[in-house]
Design an enzyme around this catalytic site. Structure first.
Site, PDB file in Angstrom:
ATOM      1  N   GLN A   1      -2.135   6.830   1.949  1.00 39.23           N
ATOM      2  CA  GLN A   1      -1.789   7.923   2.909  1.00 39.23           C
ATOM      3  C   GLN A   1      -0.660   7.631   4.031  1.00 39.23           C
ATOM      4  O   GLN A   1       0.208   8.410   4.097  1.00 39.23           O
ATOM      5  CB  GLN A   1      -2.968   8.399   3.511  1.00 39.23           C
ATOM      6  CG  GLN A   1      -3.857   9.224   2.700  1.00 39.23           C
ATOM      7  CD  GLN A   1      -3.434  10.609   2.026  1.00 39.23           C
ATOM      8  OE1 GLN A   1      -3.068  11.324   3.290  1.00 39.23           O
ATOM      9  NE2 GLN A   1      -3.429  10.766   1.081  1.00 39.23           N
TER      10      GLN A   1
ATOM     11  N   GLY B   1       0.746  -1.140  -0.158  1.00 36.80           N
ATOM     12  CA  GLY B   1       0.008   0.087   0.039  1.00 36.80           C
ATOM     13  C   GLY B   1       0.706   1.274  -0.016  1.00 36.80           C
ATOM     14  O   GLY B   1       0.355   2.183   0.697  1.00 36.80           O
ATOM     15  N   ALA B   2       1.945   1.219  -0.772  1.00 40.39           N
ATOM     16  CA  ALA B   2       3.065   2.197  -0.447  1.00 40.39           C
ATOM     17  C   ALA B   2       2.639   3.518  -1.128  1.00 40.39           C
ATOM     18  O   ALA B   2       3.138   4.573  -0.767  1.00 40.39           O
ATOM     19  CB  ALA B   2       4.304   1.935  -1.403  1.00 40.39           C
TER      20      ALA B   2
ATOM     21  N   THR C   1      -0.063  -3.245   9.692  1.00 43.93           N
ATOM     22  CA  THR C   1      -0.580  -1.964  10.054  1.00 43.93           C
ATOM     23  C   THR C   1      -2.132  -1.882   9.678  1.00 43.93           C
ATOM     24  O   THR C   1      -3.027  -1.415   9.986  1.00 43.93           O
ATOM     25  CB  THR C   1       0.164  -0.779   9.598  1.00 43.93           C
ATOM     26  OG1 THR C   1       1.532  -0.618  10.161  1.00 43.93           O
ATOM     27  CG2 THR C   1      -0.429   0.400   9.692  1.00 43.93           C
TER      28      THR C   1
ATOM     29  N   ARG D   1      -0.761   7.032  21.777  1.00 42.71           N
ATOM     30  CA  ARG D   1      -2.019   7.627  22.087  1.00 42.71           C
ATOM     31  C   ARG D   1      -2.291   7.948  23.692  1.00 42.71           C
ATOM     32  O   ARG D   1      -2.526   8.619  24.224  1.00 42.71           O
ATOM     33  CB  ARG D   1      -3.291   7.260  21.389  1.00 42.71           C
ATOM     34  CG  ARG D   1      -3.081   7.769  19.801  1.00 42.71           C
ATOM     35  CD  ARG D   1      -4.378   6.702  19.145  1.00 42.71           C
ATOM     36  NE  ARG D   1      -4.590   7.177  17.988  1.00 42.71           N
ATOM     37  CZ  ARG D   1      -5.200   6.641  16.983  1.00 42.71           C
ATOM     38  NH1 ARG D   1      -5.866   5.292  17.256  1.00 42.71           N
ATOM     39  NH2 ARG D   1      -5.267   7.005  15.449  1.00 42.71           N
TER      40      ARG D   1
ATOM     41  N   ASN E   1      -5.732  -2.460   8.728  1.00 46.54           N
ATOM     42  CA  ASN E   1      -7.108  -2.922   9.566  1.00 46.54           C
ATOM     43  C   ASN E   1      -7.567  -3.831   8.811  1.00 46.54           C
ATOM     44  O   ASN E   1      -7.991  -3.827   7.652  1.00 46.54           O
ATOM     45  CB  ASN E   1      -7.774  -1.915  10.137  1.00 46.54           C
ATOM     46  CG  ASN E   1      -6.724  -1.050  11.345  1.00 46.54           C
ATOM     47  OD1 ASN E   1      -6.238  -1.851  12.016  1.00 46.54           O
ATOM     48  ND2 ASN E   1      -6.927   0.078  11.026  1.00 46.54           N
TER      49      ASN E   1
ATOM     50  N   HIS F   1      -6.769  -4.053  17.940  1.00 49.48           N
ATOM     51  CA  HIS F   1      -6.582  -2.749  17.652  1.00 49.48           C
ATOM     52  C   HIS F   1      -8.047  -2.454  17.187  1.00 49.48           C
ATOM     53  O   HIS F   1      -8.347  -2.390  15.953  1.00 49.48           O
ATOM     54  CB  HIS F   1      -5.477  -2.454  16.367  1.00 49.48           C
ATOM     55  CG  HIS F   1      -5.566  -0.904  16.044  1.00 49.48           C
ATOM     56  ND1 HIS F   1      -5.338  -0.002  16.738  1.00 49.48           N
ATOM     57  CD2 HIS F   1      -5.867  -0.630  14.631  1.00 49.48           C
ATOM     58  CE1 HIS F   1      -5.372   1.099  16.228  1.00 49.48           C
ATOM     59  NE2 HIS F   1      -5.733   0.727  14.751  1.00 49.48           N
TER      60      HIS F   1
ATOM     61  N   ARG G   1     -17.496  -4.797  10.483  1.00 49.32           N
ATOM     62  CA  ARG G   1     -16.220  -5.339  10.489  1.00 49.32           C
ATOM     63  C   ARG G   1     -16.085  -6.471   9.823  1.00 49.32           C
ATOM     64  O   ARG G   1     -14.831  -6.895   9.330  1.00 49.32           O
ATOM     65  CB  ARG G   1     -15.910  -5.194  11.910  1.00 49.32           C
ATOM     66  CG  ARG G   1     -14.390  -5.419  12.303  1.00 49.32           C
ATOM     67  CD  ARG G   1     -13.909  -5.201  13.746  1.00 49.32           C
ATOM     68  NE  ARG G   1     -12.693  -5.429  14.038  1.00 49.32           N
ATOM     69  CZ  ARG G   1     -11.463  -4.558  13.968  1.00 49.32           C
ATOM     70  NH1 ARG G   1     -11.881  -3.161  13.575  1.00 49.32           N
ATOM     71  NH2 ARG G   1     -10.259  -4.842  14.146  1.00 49.32           N
TER      72      ARG G   1
END
Length: 329
Positions: free
Chosen positions: A16, A12-13, A130, A163, A132, A188, A99
């Site tokens: 964003q 997914g380079a 990373t 966070r 989801n 996550h 989901r």
């Protein structure tokens, strides 16, 4: 600078997160000023032109540590010889998608990528997920890479960890560097459990320093758990730069080790510790050394924390059941 380049594959380079991530990697944020990096960038065919533009920008930065860049849409070519794979690309959650829909949409992606890593990655490969739903995407990739040791797969909960540190620092009026031993348990997702009860503020127990259970339950936990949605509401787009930064933090801790007086949160394969069912990819407090992680043992879990950990573990078990029924694992 005689060390051979670390081959880092990023999926997914052109997205964003990828756009924020690649420049951090190329500048030396991962392993410091002495280790060159070779980037191997995977994208779907329609995004390759955009990725070419990103590579032009990488070229224009003239990064001393960037020894080469390869791009393509064939995972077997891009993952060839990779030492670190950061699986960022995933099908985003669209309007009205549950989901479970997301699990199915991403299943094919992470099945194929797991198989490709299994065939061509370097013997010392580490895989950070990373994209989801990260925990279960990591489970799917891991299951489809039977020749890679299962402890080489991890999903990103470092963003949640960061966070939580930020929120606690703001509440207690200290620097983020004064906070140690923060823990994110579980998925996550909104069920994650940011745990203050073992964290420290300048060496003192964080929950005792805060001394406000209502703040912990009604503000701290939901603020951390739902931060991504809050950012989407404010920015009109998902958190990308912070996710990229956390991805670098997580990989750096994994490869270089944690300090003697601290730990980090990583979603890794459960061995049954703390009552989390064996075989789930769940976030735990971990220490790392020499590229290997170990779950921190012996922490006391009170009744409040027990309920939170059980809830997020149950969601992970439900996701595993769903992808099992879909034939993905």
């Amino acid at each position: 600078m005689s060390a051979s380049p670390l081959k880092v594959a990023v999926t997914g380079a052109a997205g964003q997160i990828g756009y924020s991530l690649l420049f951090r990697l190329a500048s030396g944020s991962l392993l410091g000023p002495d280790r060159p990096i070779e980037l191997r960038l995977l994208e779907i065919e329609p995004a390759l032109k955009a990725l070419e533009g990103v590579v032009m920008e990488l070229d224009d930065c003239a990064f001393p540590l960037l020894s080469g860049v390869e791009i393509g849409s064939d995972a077997n070519k891009i993952f060839d010889g990779a030492n670190l794979a950061l699986l960022v690309g995933a099908r985003p959650r669209g309007p009205g998608m549950e989901r479970s829909d997301l699990l199915e949409a991403n299943g094919a992606i992470f099945t194929a990528q797991g198989k490709a890593l299994n065939e061509v990655a370097a013997d010392d490969i580490r895989v950070g997920v990373t994209g989801n739903p990260a925990n279960t995407n990591a489970l799917i990739a891991m299951t489809n890479a039977p020749d890679i040791p299962r402890e080489r797969f991890s999903a990103l909960t470092r963003l949640d960890h960061n966070r939580a540190i930020s929120q606690l620092a703001a509440k207690t009026g200290v620097a983020v560097t004064d906070i140690k031993k923060m823990t994110i348990w579980g998925n996550h997702s909104a069920t994650q459990y940011p745990d203050l009860f073992h964290a420290e503020v300048k060496g003192k127990n964080a929950a005792e320093v805060v001394n406000d259970q209502a703040w912990i339950e009604e503000y701290f936990i939901p603020t951390v758990a739902k931060r991504g949605a809050t950012i989407i509401d404010a920015r009109g787009a998902s958190s990308a730069a912070s996710a990229a930064s956390a991805s670098v933090d997580a990989a750096r801790s994994w490869l270089l080790g944690t300090p003697a007086d601290d730990w980090v949160s990583m979603a890794v394969l459960s061995d049954g510790s703390y009552g989390v069912p064996e075989g789930l990819i769940s976030s735990f407090p971990v220490t790392t050394k020499d590229g290997n992680w170990s779950i921190v043992k012996g922490l006391e879990i009170d009744e409040f924390s027990r309920g939170r950990i059980d809830k997020t573990a149950a969601e992970l078990a439900d996701e595993r059941k769903a992808v099992t029924e879909l034939g993905l694992i």
